[in-house]
Design a protein around this motif. Structure first.
Motif, PDB file in Angstrom:
ATOM      1  N   SER A  21       0.870  -1.244  -0.042  1.00 16.36           N
ATOM      2  CA  SER A  21       0.275   0.054   0.083  1.00 16.36           C
ATOM      3  C   SER A  21       0.946   1.229   0.145  1.00 16.36           C
ATOM      4  O   SER A  21       0.430   2.104  -0.504  1.00 16.36           O
ATOM      5  CB  SER A  21      -0.858   0.032   1.287  1.00 16.36           C
ATOM      6  N   ILE A  74       0.963   0.603  -4.838  1.00 21.33           N
ATOM      7  CA  ILE A  74      -0.231   1.146  -5.336  1.00 21.33           C
ATOM      8  C   ILE A  74       0.001   2.601  -5.509  1.00 21.33           C
ATOM      9  O   ILE A  74      -0.616   3.232  -6.332  1.00 21.33           O
ATOM     10  CB  ILE A  74      -1.275   0.735  -4.293  1.00 21.33           C
ATOM     11  N   VAL A  75       0.821   3.030  -4.730  1.00 21.41           N
ATOM     12  CA  VAL A  75       1.364   4.753  -5.089  1.00 21.41           C
ATOM     13  C   VAL A  75       1.796   4.822  -6.515  1.00 21.41           C
ATOM     14  O   VAL A  75       1.221   5.699  -7.011  1.00 21.41           O
ATOM     15  CB  VAL A  75       2.166   5.222  -3.919  1.00 21.41           C
ATOM     16  N   LEU A  76       2.436   3.869  -6.826  1.00 28.34           N
ATOM     17  CA  LEU A  76       3.034   3.778  -8.231  1.00 28.34           C
ATOM     18  C   LEU A  76       1.847   3.561  -9.376  1.00 28.34           C
ATOM     19  O   LEU A  76       2.167   4.237 -10.383  1.00 28.34           O
ATOM     20  CB  LEU A  76       4.241   2.870  -8.469  1.00 28.34           C
TER      21      LEU A  76
END
Lengths: 352, 167
Positions: B64, B68-70
């Motif tokens: 997370s 997922i930031v990427l």
């Protein structure tokens, strides 16, 4: 305090956890408010101005006035925003900084008892530092979602910049502390402090780690010289351009809360936490006032770092975005790796 | 209490995982990514229930916090319009079912042969980070290194592909 001894262990845990949480939050909120005030006064001092000095003696009531102002202003939600994320984002920027402080030991013991309840840390996790990094890594969502939800170009660019910047510097930050844990052999922050009592503060052993961590901390908290996500000259004010009133204030508070959280981490990891190597202040307290003194020492060290954060903001110009990325990936990352390898080699030579 | 929390996190993981795919509220891929974050956080709750605190922290930190930031980064940079409702038809449906069936077969096979459920696994998974590291670098060194090389290959591949001029 006799009723303490009649509680079952789980009741005891619950009651004292709530008390400690209330204590920490109760201390944190005024600290945030007065950091804003300190920022304004110190910046004024650096620039040869007076700063806010009208509300109360020496302007000390200014934070209250600011708070009332932001609560009473019209909470304007532009028509073109994505409502759900627009409301969620300010909260998501504030929460991670509070969660980080849950594992930071902010004192030794309150009194002679050596029980879990008198230990001055909310959650004494064995993976303390990993927990903090996990939570810090979540703090990017608030900014990204703010940029996305605002649905305007400047906010969006600010959000994108924040994502890239925080991911990049998170890696340097994580790699910077690895040598510390190679030396101490534990991930528990309380035991890291115990190691520092025995072997001296880790800043003396790992100065490169500290410098990497400090610079990464500026990038993670989006402070100058790395405040590219909200750089006024290019992006109006970046990801919070579309926000007003208390939602804007929450972003503002989130920034200071993040500064306090990172300062607390630096104090714990590199500067011995609540200890001082003089007058026997590095041993756990045996009296109530000794415990209070340890908390004061911890707060004092955190305040020094807060002043450093503010001071640097008003002394340095902003980096360019490519310089920022260049510094992170081609300077800090290799340096952090070299630091790890040198520490490993040194440990190997020592224990061979 | 333990059982209750297990079902709580398990149900949350599944619901959020389902919402990643279905995403009934908007067709925005950003919402899907956010549900994936929630699903992963619930899953790390399951790891905490197993006393695997290290895995729980790493799960949040890596997935997370970074992966997922990427995802979000890429979604935003590509400036996807609201995704049109995809239809499952013909060859696409066949292959989807085939792959899902294959994966399910492998998964069920592993679960059946691993002897899970014969005895409580909670206590065997308990251990410090040091124990995990020792295991990883002694007993499982070969798979570990193979995985590292695989990741390295992936990285080199991405760098090569992202160069504008392949010549």
């Amino acid at each position: 305090m006799d009723w303490v001894y009649y509680l079952t262990p789980s009741q005891e845990f619950l009651v004292f956890s709530i008390v400690k949480v209330a204590l920490v939050v109760g201390l944190l909120l005024p600290m945030i408010a007065y950091s804003v005030m300190a920022e304004r006064r110190i910046s004024a001092w650096i620039q040869g101005r007076v700063g806010p000095n009208r509300v109360g003696p020496f302007g000390l009531l200014q934070p209250i006035a600011d708070g009332i102002k932001s609560l009473l202003k019209e909470d304007f939600v532009p028509d073109h925003v994505r409502k759900c994320y627009f409301w969620l984002a300010p909260a998501l920027t504030l929460i991670p900084s509070f969660l980080v402080l849950a594992v930071v030991p902010f004192g030794s013991y309150l009194g002679p008892e050596r029980e879990a309840w008198s230990k001055m840390v909310i959650a004494d996790l064995n993976i303390g530092i990993l927990f903090t990094f996990g939570i810090v890594s979540l703090s990017v969502y608030g900014i990204v979602l703010a940029g996305y939800a605002s649905n305007s170009k400047y906010s969006f660019l600010g959000g994108i910049r924040a994502t890239a910047q925080m991911i990049s510097y998170e890696i340097s930050m994580g790699l910077a502390v690895i040598p510390l844990f190679m030396l101490t052999g534990v991930l528990n922050l309380g035991e890291v402090i115990a190691y520092q009592v025995e072997h001296g503060w880790l800043i003396w052993k790992q100065p490169i780690s500290f410098i990497l961590f400090l610079v990464a901390a500026f990038a993670e908290t989006n402070r100058l010289p790395f405040d590219l996500p909200e750089s006024e000259t290019e992006l109006v004010s970046g990801y919070h351009t579309e926000y007003s009133s208390m939602k804007f204030a929450l972003f503002f508070l989130g920034e200071y809360a993040a500064m306090i959280a990172v300062s607390a981490m630096m104090v714990t990891l590199f500067f011995g936490g609540w200890t001082l190597p003089i007058f026997g202040l590095d041993q756990p307290a045996i009296t109530f006032f000794g415990g209070l003194l340890h908390i004061m020492i911890f707060l004092g060290k955190v305040l020094v770092f807060m002043v450093l954060f503010i001071w640097i903001r008003w002394m340095l110009p902003r980096f360019r975005y490519d310089q920022l990325m260049d510094l992170g990936w081609t300077r800090f990352l290799p340096l952090a790796f070299v630091n790890i390898i040198v520490t490993a080699a040194w440990l190997w030579a020592q224990y061979r | 209490m333990q059982d209750l929390l297990f079902y709580f996190f398990a149900v949350l993981t599944l619901i959020f995982g389902f919402l990643v795919v279905v995403n009934p509220f908007t067709r925005s891929p950003v919402t899907s990514a956010m549900f994936l974050v929630l699903s992963i956080i619930s899953m790390s709750g399951l790891f905490v229930m197993l006393h695997a605190f290290f895995l729980a922290a790493i799960q949040i930190l890596v997935y997370s916090g970074a992966v997922i930031v990427l995802f979000l980064f890429v979604i935003m940079l590509m400036d996807l319009k609201e995704e049109a409702r995809s239809t499952f038809q013909g060859i696409r449906l066949t292959f989807s079912l085939l792959l899902a069936g294959l994966f399910a077969t492998v998964l069920i096979g592993v679960v059946l042969t691993s002897g899970l459920g014969a005895e409580p696994v909670v206590l065997t998974l308990e251990g410090s980070t040091a124990v995990l590291g020792e295991r990883l670098f002694n007993a499982y060194i070969i798979p570990f290194e193979i995985l590292s090389v695989l990741l390295l290959v992936g990285m080199v591949g991405v760098v090569l592909l992202s160069k504008k001029n392949l010549n």
